[in-house]
Each structure stands twice: as C-alpha cells, then as structure tokens.
Design an enzyme around this catalytic site. Structure first.
Site, PDB file in Angstrom:
ATOM      1  N   HIS A  56       0.825  -1.221   0.000  1.00 57.04           N
ATOM      2  CA  HIS A  56       0.000   0.000   0.000  1.00 57.04           C
ATOM      3  C   HIS A  56       0.853   1.262   0.000  1.00 57.04           C
ATOM      4  O   HIS A  56       0.437   2.293  -0.530  1.00 57.04           O
ATOM      5  CB  HIS A  56      -1.002  -0.003   1.163  1.00 57.04           C
ATOM      6  CG  HIS A  56      -0.416  -0.033   2.523  1.00 57.04           C
ATOM      7  ND1 HIS A  56      -0.015  -1.184   3.140  1.00 57.04           N
ATOM      8  CD2 HIS A  56      -0.179   0.963   3.408  1.00 57.04           C
ATOM      9  CE1 HIS A  56       0.438  -0.911   4.352  1.00 57.04           C
ATOM     10  NE2 HIS A  56       0.359   0.398   4.536  1.00 57.04           N
ATOM     11  N   CYS A  68     -31.474  -2.304  -7.010  1.00 56.82           N
ATOM     12  CA  CYS A  68     -32.594  -2.894  -6.274  1.00 56.82           C
ATOM     13  C   CYS A  68     -33.951  -2.486  -6.853  1.00 56.82           C
ATOM     14  O   CYS A  68     -34.985  -2.913  -6.355  1.00 56.82           O
ATOM     15  CB  CYS A  68     -32.517  -2.440  -4.823  1.00 56.82           C
ATOM     16  SG  CYS A  68     -32.385  -0.652  -4.715  1.00 56.82           S
TER      17      CYS A  68
HETATM   18  C1  PCO Z   1     -27.510  -0.980  -4.529  1.00 57.88           C
HETATM   19  N1  PCO Z   1     -26.888   0.196  -4.891  1.00 57.88           N
HETATM   20  C2  PCO Z   1     -26.894   0.803  -6.103  1.00 57.88           C
HETATM   21  C3  PCO Z   1     -25.988   2.010  -6.230  1.00 57.88           C
HETATM   22  C4  PCO Z   1     -25.053   1.940  -7.385  1.00 57.88           C
HETATM   23  N2  PCO Z   1     -25.785   1.801  -8.626  1.00 57.88           N
HETATM   24  C5  PCO Z   1     -25.314   2.297  -9.790  1.00 57.88           C
HETATM   25  C6  PCO Z   1     -26.194   2.036 -11.007  1.00 57.88           C
HETATM   26  C7  PCO Z   1     -25.763   0.784 -11.805  1.00 57.88           C
HETATM   27  C8  PCO Z   1     -26.648   0.633 -13.046  1.00 57.88           C
HETATM   28  O1  PCO Z   1     -26.556   1.759 -13.863  1.00 57.88           O
HETATM   29  C9  PCO Z   1     -25.932  -0.478 -10.981  1.00 57.88           C
HETATM   30  C10 PCO Z   1     -24.314   0.890 -12.243  1.00 57.88           C
HETATM   31  O2  PCO Z   1     -27.516   1.930 -10.622  1.00 57.88           O
HETATM   32  O3  PCO Z   1     -24.283   2.900  -9.883  1.00 57.88           O
HETATM   33  O4  PCO Z   1     -27.557   0.431  -7.028  1.00 57.88           O
HETATM   34  C11 PCO Z   1     -28.715  -1.151  -3.993  1.00 57.88           C
HETATM   35  S1  PCO Z   1     -30.055  -0.235  -4.334  1.00 57.88           S
END
Ligand code: PCO
Length: 242
Positions: A129, A215
C-alpha cells in the site's frame, strides 16, 4: 462472483505503463478540495499538488469497492487508461461485481488484500500500500461504497484499499472519490459528515447521480458516469491542484 487466483504482484518499477446533488444537465456534480459540501463540511486541506512530470503519462491508482457500481469497472478502467497508466486494487466485495479479466490489459492485474501479505515476508520487503501510494499521481476510488466511505472518514485501515486511503498523502496528492449506494444509505444522517470529513482531507468527491438502482429504487445513489469520474481525475492531476 468471479473467483480468481491471486495475481502475481508486479514490481512498481514496471512501466506498463443527504440528497440529490446531480447537476441540472444530469452530469455528476463535483465538489471537494476543501470546499465543504456533503452536508456543510468546511474542508481545510487544500494544499497545492505537484503535477506529474510531462515526460511520462499520469499514473492513476484505481480502487474498486463493494458497491454494485463496480459493474462499471471495465468502462471506468478503459476511460482512465486512455490518458493514464493505471494500476488497479479492489476489495474482496468489489470482486463480486466484475471479473479482473474484463478490465483492459493496461489496468490488470487487479491487486487485492492477499497481495499485500504475499508481497511481504520480512523486514525490507515491499509494503504494497505504501509502494502504490508512492507510484500514483492520483487515487481514484470509484465506486466508493458506503462502508469504505465510513472507514475512510474514520481512518480505519484493514485491507489494501483502506490502507492506501489511510496512507494517502492528503494535501500533497489528489484523490477523487465517487460514492455509490442506495438512496436511503446516501440520505442516512451519517453520510454528510463522512463526506465532509473526506473533503476536509482534500478529496474531490464526485457526487452520485439519480438513476434506477440495482434494487429497483429510483433516486440518488448511482455512481457518476465513468467518463465524469475519469475527467474529474484528469482535471485534478493535470491541473496540478484543486
Ligand atoms: C444498490 N446500490 C446501487 C448504487 C449503485 N448503482 C449504480 C447504477 C448501476 C446501473 O446503472 C448499478 C451501475 O444503478 O451505480 O444500485 C442497492 S439499491
């Protein structure tokens, strides 16, 4: 999950090289460098940074953590590799979301916690690191999970990514952090103070954007677009300051 054997640890002399803050045009809002934000922080660590020598490409240390936005690792690594030499580290959780072999060759191997230990056996051996910190011109943590944000703000250091964050020369070298998490996690009362804390260290925080999340919820929490993160990193490293 894409289990992978621990990659060989390259030597650092190798030359392979609490609320929506999305900008009105949908691009990620960028704050940081001691400018407060993320809940009213008053950052103080805006020391000048030295740009890398013009005789070589900038060096980006890309850190991936355990948000589903690590699905974007190949796209982000490619964007960074277009203008920089890239070394990549990841938490074990991040590796649930992408396969190291999906990254462009210029961003491989992906170093992980086990590599920290296999690189060191006795006094005098390299400390991974620290060597990565010395090598890099800029640290990019994208996505920055809720958990790693909390650890970074508190100074906890229990793995390769968090020890790099703890050992980072805040004020001397820039760092770009792109949080990604569920909307309710972003809105949690602890988040604003943690964002303010890392901005106080001197980090540039590229705010999450509104999207449909993994989600199914729709709201702020998605990682900023890989190109936005890459451009923020390019701006701080080539600008020589924040
Ligand atoms: C999980 N968290 C998330 C946050 C991160 N999500 C994202 C986008 C993606 C699709 O475009 C998954 C890359 O939604 O950065 O979803 C639980 S809700």
């Amino acid at each position: 999950l894409h289990p992978t054997p621990p990659p060989a640890v390259p030597t650092l002399s190798d030359t392979h090289s609490c609320g929506a803050e999305t900008a009105p045009d949908g691009r990620a809002a960028v704050k940081g460098g001691g400018g407060g934000g993320g809940g009213g922080g008053t950052g103080t660590a805006a020391a000048a940074t030295q740009p890398p020598p013009t005789s070589r490409r900038p060096r980006v240390l890309l850190a991936l953590t355990g948000s589903v936005a690590s699905l974007k690792a190949p796209e982000l690594a490619s964007a960074l590799a277009a203008w920089a030499d890239v070394r990549t580290i990841a938490t074990e959780s991040a590796l649930h979301f992408f396969a190291p072999s999906d990254l462009p060759p210029a961003a491989q191997p992906v170093l992980r916690d086990a590599d920290e230990w296999s690189a060191w056996a006795a006094r005098g051996d390299p400390v991974l690191h620290i060597d990565l910190r010395r090598w890099a011109d800029v640290l990019v943590v994208a996505p920055l999970s809720a958990h790693t944000l909390a650890k970074a703000a508190a100074g906890l250091a229990d793995g390769l990514v968090s020890t790099v964050l703890r050992a980072w020369e805040w004020g001397a070298k820039p760092a770009v952090l792109a949080p990604a998490m569920n909307t309710a996690m972003w809105a949690h009362p602890c988040t604003a103070g943690q964002v303010a804390a890392v901005e106080g260290f001197g980090a540039v925080v590229v705010r999450p954007i509104v999207k449909t999340l993994a989600c199914g919820d729709e709201g702020v929490g998605a990682m900023a677009e890989p190109l936005s993160v890459s451009e923020a990193a390019r701006g701080v490293v080539l600008g020589g300051g924040r």
